[in-house]
Structures are given as C-alpha cells and as structure tokens.
Design an enzyme around this catalytic site. Structure first.
Site, mmCIF file in Angstrom:
data_model
loop_
_atom_site.group_PDB
_atom_site.id
_atom_site.type_symbol
_atom_site.label_atom_id
_atom_site.label_comp_id
_atom_site.label_asym_id
_atom_site.label_seq_id
_atom_site.Cartn_x
_atom_site.Cartn_y
_atom_site.Cartn_z
ATOM 1 N N LYS A 293 23.056 34.821 9.510
ATOM 2 C CA LYS A 293 23.208 36.020 10.314
ATOM 3 C C LYS A 293 24.173 35.693 11.204
ATOM 4 O O LYS A 293 24.084 34.378 11.748
ATOM 5 C CB LYS A 293 22.170 36.762 10.445
ATOM 6 C CG LYS A 293 21.367 37.625 9.741
ATOM 7 C CD LYS A 293 20.126 38.360 10.420
ATOM 8 C CE LYS A 293 19.304 39.111 9.393
ATOM 9 N NZ LYS A 293 20.023 40.238 8.806
ATOM 10 N N ARG A 367 13.638 42.506 -0.225
ATOM 11 C CA ARG A 367 13.234 42.806 -1.362
ATOM 12 C C ARG A 367 12.700 41.700 -2.339
ATOM 13 O O ARG A 367 12.002 41.968 -3.332
ATOM 14 C CB ARG A 367 14.579 43.399 -2.108
ATOM 15 C CG ARG A 367 15.838 42.514 -2.097
ATOM 16 C CD ARG A 367 17.066 43.157 -2.264
ATOM 17 N NE ARG A 367 17.452 43.643 -1.129
ATOM 18 C CZ ARG A 367 18.698 44.266 -0.868
ATOM 19 N NH1 ARG A 367 19.413 44.696 -1.997
ATOM 20 N NH2 ARG A 367 19.045 44.582 0.228
HETATM 21 N N1 BES Z 1 16.052 42.394 7.949
HETATM 22 C C1 BES Z 1 17.281 42.709 7.510
HETATM 23 C C2 BES Z 1 17.594 44.087 7.677
HETATM 24 C C3 BES Z 1 17.704 44.682 9.113
HETATM 25 C C4 BES Z 1 19.000 44.504 9.979
HETATM 26 C C5 BES Z 1 16.540 45.107 9.701
HETATM 27 C C6 BES Z 1 18.715 45.093 11.242
HETATM 28 C C7 BES Z 1 16.712 45.608 11.169
HETATM 29 C C8 BES Z 1 17.768 45.586 11.783
HETATM 30 C C9 BES Z 1 17.437 42.641 6.154
HETATM 31 O O1 BES Z 1 16.798 41.321 5.632
HETATM 32 C C10 BES Z 1 18.877 42.175 5.773
HETATM 33 O O2 BES Z 1 19.296 41.131 6.228
HETATM 34 N N2 BES Z 1 19.404 42.916 5.025
HETATM 35 C C11 BES Z 1 20.974 42.850 4.331
HETATM 36 C C12 BES Z 1 21.000 43.157 2.998
HETATM 37 C C13 BES Z 1 22.540 42.680 2.488
HETATM 38 C C14 BES Z 1 22.662 41.207 2.707
HETATM 39 C C15 BES Z 1 22.424 43.515 1.128
HETATM 40 C C16 BES Z 1 21.675 43.866 5.464
HETATM 41 O O3 BES Z 1 21.216 45.055 5.365
HETATM 42 O O4 BES Z 1 22.531 43.501 6.049
HETATM 43 ZN ZN ZN Z 2 17.709 39.257 5.569
#
Ligand code: BES
Ligand code: ZN
Ligand code: ZN
Length: 519
Positions: A293, A367
């Site tokens: 990230k 997931r």
């Molecule tokens: N934990 C994150 C989602 C999230 C983002 C929760 C901001 C709370 C605040 C999750 O694991 C994630 O990173 N999801 C990705 C999925 C994508 C790579 C398909 C996302 O939503 O960007």
């Molecule tokens: Zn994530």
C-alpha cells in the site's frame, strides 16, 4: 447592560461573592457531580421551552431558575447543542442542558433509523463530554424518555483511547439520574461497553495488538462472563492440521505467528441447538504485502482486525446480557506483510475446501483468510453465518461512513439485521450478490478462483462478496463489509475521532432478535 447580565447568568445568575460562598459550601472536589438534562425544540404553538420530565422536576426544585437561565443565556438550544450552568443547585455544581430536537421525533423511514434514539445519543454524549472537560468524576444522566439510548450516548461519548498517553482524560462514572428505568439503562451500558471494547482493540497500535495479544485480550475479557463461555486459542500447528492453506499463505509473510480464535457461547436452553456463527477478519496490520500500500494513512490498517474485534465484542456483550442463543465466534488473526516468505502476485494457494486461488493482488488478503474460516464455520451445523470484515476500499467509495454494506443470500437473515439497525442507529444497507460478479472471480488463468475481479477498477465491494460466496453452502449467510464505517472523523457525533467499533451494537441486536428463533 445585556452583556453584563449574560455574564452574571453564565455564573448561575449569582454575584461573584454569592458564587464563592456557594462553592465553599459545595462538596469536595472528589465527589463533585455533574448533571445532564434534556430540553426539546419549542413547537410552533408553544411559547415556553419544554424540558424532559427530569428537567422539569429539576427546574421546579430551583423555582424555575434553570428555565430562566436557559432563556436569557443565548439562543434556544437546537439538537445536539449543549450549555453548562454552574452553581444552580448545591448537589450538582454543574448542569449541562442538552438539545434533544423535536419531542415528536420517532422512526424515520428515509433515514432508516429511530430519530428519537439518535437525538438522545448525540445530545447526551455532548453534555457528558463538556462535563468531563470540567473534570467531573461523576455525571448523572437524564434518561430523556429512553434510558438505553441515554446510557449509550454517555458511555460511547466519554470513551477515549488514551492508554498509552501520560496525560489521560478524567475517568467518569456515568449514572442514571432518578431511580426508574434502571434495566433499560443497564442494557445501554452493556451495549456501549461492548462497542467500546471493539474500539479499544481496533485503536491499539499493531505492535501492541498482535494476533497473540488479541487472543489473550479476548480470553481475559471473557473471564468477566465465565458462565456458558469457552475460548480456544488455536496455534499455527492447528491451522496447518485444518489445511487452511489460504489463511497460512497470508500469515507466512510476517514474523508474528497466526492465531485462530474460537469462542463458544451457549446461552440457549438447548446447548446443542444450531448456533449463529460469526466470522471476523483479523488482520492486525495490513501493509498490502508485496502489493504494498502507499504509506499515506497506512497507520489506519492497524484496525484491519475490526471484523474480529466487533464479532468478539458482540459475543462478550451477548453473554453479559445472557441472551438465550448459542453463538460461535471465529477469528483468523495474522499480519499481512511483505517479506522473502510472503505471497507473490500470481501464486496459487489451496483453501480448506480444496478450491485453488490465484493471488493476483496480495493486498486482497482479507478474502483469503476468510475463505478458510468460512469453510470451518460450516462444521458447526450453523443456523446462520455472518462474517464481518474491513474488506474493500470500494465499500468506502460506495456508502462512505453512513452504513456498512450487507451482502446476503437470505431475506430472513437480512430482515433481522435491518430491524436491528433501526434500533441501534448503527446502520447497514443491502448490496447485491449478482452472478455477474461471481463470473468475474471464477475466470482465473491458473486456478479455480482469482482473488481480484477481472474488471479491476469497478464494483470492488461486490466482487469481493462474490469471492466469499464461493466458500458458502448454507442458506442463511451474510457478509458485512465494514471498511467504510471503520473510522470516525466527526460524522457520528456520539463517537470521538478514531476507530469506531461499528457495528457491534447492531450485531448484538441481531443476536437478540434471532434468540427467539433458537429455542
Ligand atoms: N483492508 C483493506 C481494505 C480497507 C481499505 C479497509 C481502507 C479499510 C480502509 C483490504 O485488505 C484491501 O486492501 N483491499 C483492496 C482490495 C483490492 C486490491 C482488490 C482494496 O480495496 O483496495
Ligand atoms: Zn489489503
Ligand atoms: Zn485488509
């Protein structure tokens, strides 16, 4: 002249000399007590302001002084506004009067909540915080016609995570003003304390709240409700025996060992009755892994265990309330970190049910751990499975912080959740589980499933839900995506800025509503 008068009023309408004498005769600093009292909006045909029952009684006891002070001290108090008066009555050196809005407020179909309850929570929290700033060790709270909501406003409003600060907020004991409604007040206290426990777990920094620490905190907390509760803290060897290859693939990128927490609460008369199974995402820190990230706001990813925190807290609360229902809580806990051992984009892993998954984005890790936990949830002959997860950024884009998204294959289960959220004001909103989204997850080059949608940029919350659906065979399942409600700036007035513990109270309310179907 008016200004001078207002100044005098702010000090309770007494001269400085009188105030001093008054405060000297007041009780000592340690047993100073504050009082929160409610006042409604003036209706068109009324010419005098309208207190709550408790407000009215208090005002009578000081011969109408409070009404007078409120009238001359400034504009009428609108919903959620508060004003503090000092030295009005000896037993309460400071009284916060709070605006409750319209006395006719009730269920609002457009807002999908009970506005009366929401107004009480908002107003009481503001009054309590003002008195907390005055370092009142005890605050008595007007039930405002709904003692549960008043208790929730007080206990949620006063919470602040300052465990790691040297300078801490005053610890306040919030008490019900008057002697009726104690049962309803006590219920509100338990609901709010449940949510505060989830807030505490979520707000704690990731170097403190590791998977093992999380498991210990749950075990410790459940000692306060030992009856009918069992906790199993499953180590890595157990997770391996269970063949949870998808969960293990995420955890192996970190030096912190994974833990699988399993909580059993047997509240139903028939302890063998099919349970409600809660499953919570427990990523104690989500760096994204190799699909790293950006560092902006990455600190918030300490709360990526919000699903695990809210489901465990709701079980603690259900046990404290002695709800007649069997509940099992499952929380796969680990960190998502980049390292030489971490998942790489394109890797293929195998879940507990044998399905293979191509991991095209290591940041879609929630997931992966939930897939195995959902498979395991099926071992308990569940009446229903509800999983809760801070799953997707797309959920934030869809609903913001207004409501958590619910994806469900069951109208029965959804109805119970919907009824529950009206009462708690911690809202949920139904989202689609179309086959359209499933098709985007099942066309993988190397495996049965892909962990990100084919159409990367769109419908991310729905494709994530469709992925989870591949691991569900029961007829009553709901996935609650809580990414949007994880944090609060100032949108929910009764919560301070920070991690919210949402939707703990709605989960408790769901369990309470399902209780009747379980016996
Ligand atoms: N934990 C994150 C989602 C999230 C983002 C929760 C901001 C709370 C605040 C999750 O694991 C994630 O990173 N999801 C990705 C999925 C994508 C790579 C398909 C996302 O939503 O960007
Ligand atoms: Zn994530
Ligand atoms: Zn995550």
């Amino acid at each position: 002249m008016l200004l001078m008068f207002r100044k005098a009023v702010a000090a309770g309408g007494r001269t400085y000399q009188q105030c001093r004498l008054f405060s000297l005769s007041c009780s000592s600093r340690s047993d100073r007590k504050g009082l929160v009292l409610g006042v409604y909006d003036k209706e068109k045909d009324e010419n005098s302001l309208k207190f709550t029952e408790a407000g009215e009684a208090f005002d009578r006891s000081v011969s109408g002084r409070l009404r007078e002070l409120l009238t001359v001290s400034g504009p009428a108090l609108t919903q959620g506004k508060s004003r503090v008066f000092h030295a009005v009555r000896q037993d309460f050196p400071s009284v916060a009067v709070v605006g409750l809005g319209k006395s006719s407020a009730a269920f609002c179909s457009q807002e999908n909540w009970d506005s009366k309850k929401v107004n009480i929570r908002n107003a009481v929290s503001v009054g309590c915080r003002q008195l907390q700033d005055l370092e009142m060790p005890t605050i008595e709270v007007d039930p405002c016609g709904d003692a549960q909501s008043a208790a929730e406003g007080a206990i949620l409003g006063l919470f602040e995570y300052d465990e790691l600060k040297q300078r801490k907020k005053t610890v306040v004991a919030a008490q019900l003003h008057g002697s009726s409604n104690t049962e309803s007040w006590q219920k509100g206290v338990l609901y709010a304390e449940g949510q505060n426990f989830a807030r505490y777990l979520m707000e704690s920094p990731a170097n403190h709240m590791t998977p093992s620490c999380f498991a210990n905190k749950i075990q410790q907390r459940l000692k306060s409700v030992p009856d009918k509760v069992e906790v199993h803290i499953r180590p890595k060897s157990w997770i391996e025996d269970q063949q949870m290859g998808s969960f293990l693939s995420v955890s192996k990128g970190s030096d912190e060992p994974p833990v699988f927490v399993e909580v059993h609460y047997k509240g139903a008369t028939n302890t063998k009755a099919p349970p409600l199974v809660f499953v919570g995402k427990g990523i104690t820190f989500d760096s994204g892994g190799i699909s790293l990230k950006s560092s902006k706001n990455m600190d918030a990813m300490r709360a990526d265990m919000g699903g695990a925190a809210t489901v465990c807290s709701s079980i603690v609360t259900a046990a404290s309330l002695k709800l007649p229902i069997n509940i099992i809580g499952l929380a796969p806990l680990c960190e998502n970190m980049p390292s030489g051992k971490a998942n790489k984009p394109g890797d293929v892993v195998r879940a507990k049910n044998g399905k293979t998954i191509q991991v095209d984005d290591t940041d879609a890790e929630g997931r992966l751990i939930l897939a195995d936990a959902l498979c395991y949830a099926h071992c308990f002959n569940p009446k229903a499975i509800v999983n809760v997860a801070t799953l997707t950024g797309a959920m934030i884009a869809a609903l913001g912080s207004a409501a958590a998204g619910v994806f469900s294959n069951s109208d029965w289960l959804w109805d119970h959740l919907r009824e529950g959220n009206v009462v708690t004001g911690d809202r949920v909103w139904r989202m689609p589980l179309f086959e359209h989204y499933s098709r985007q997850m099942t066309e993988s080059q190397l495996a049965d499933l892909n962990n990100i949608g084919k159409d990367r940029g769109s419908g991310g919350a729905c494709t994530a839900a469709a992925f989870l659906k591949e691991f569900v065979t029961v007829p009553h399942w709901a996935h609650v995506d809580i990414a949007g409600v994880m944090t609060n700036k100032d949108e929910v007035p009764y919560l301070r800025k920070g991690m919210t513990g949402r939707p703990t109270r709605t989960l408790v309310e769901l369990a309470a509503r399902l209780s009747s179907d379980f016996n």
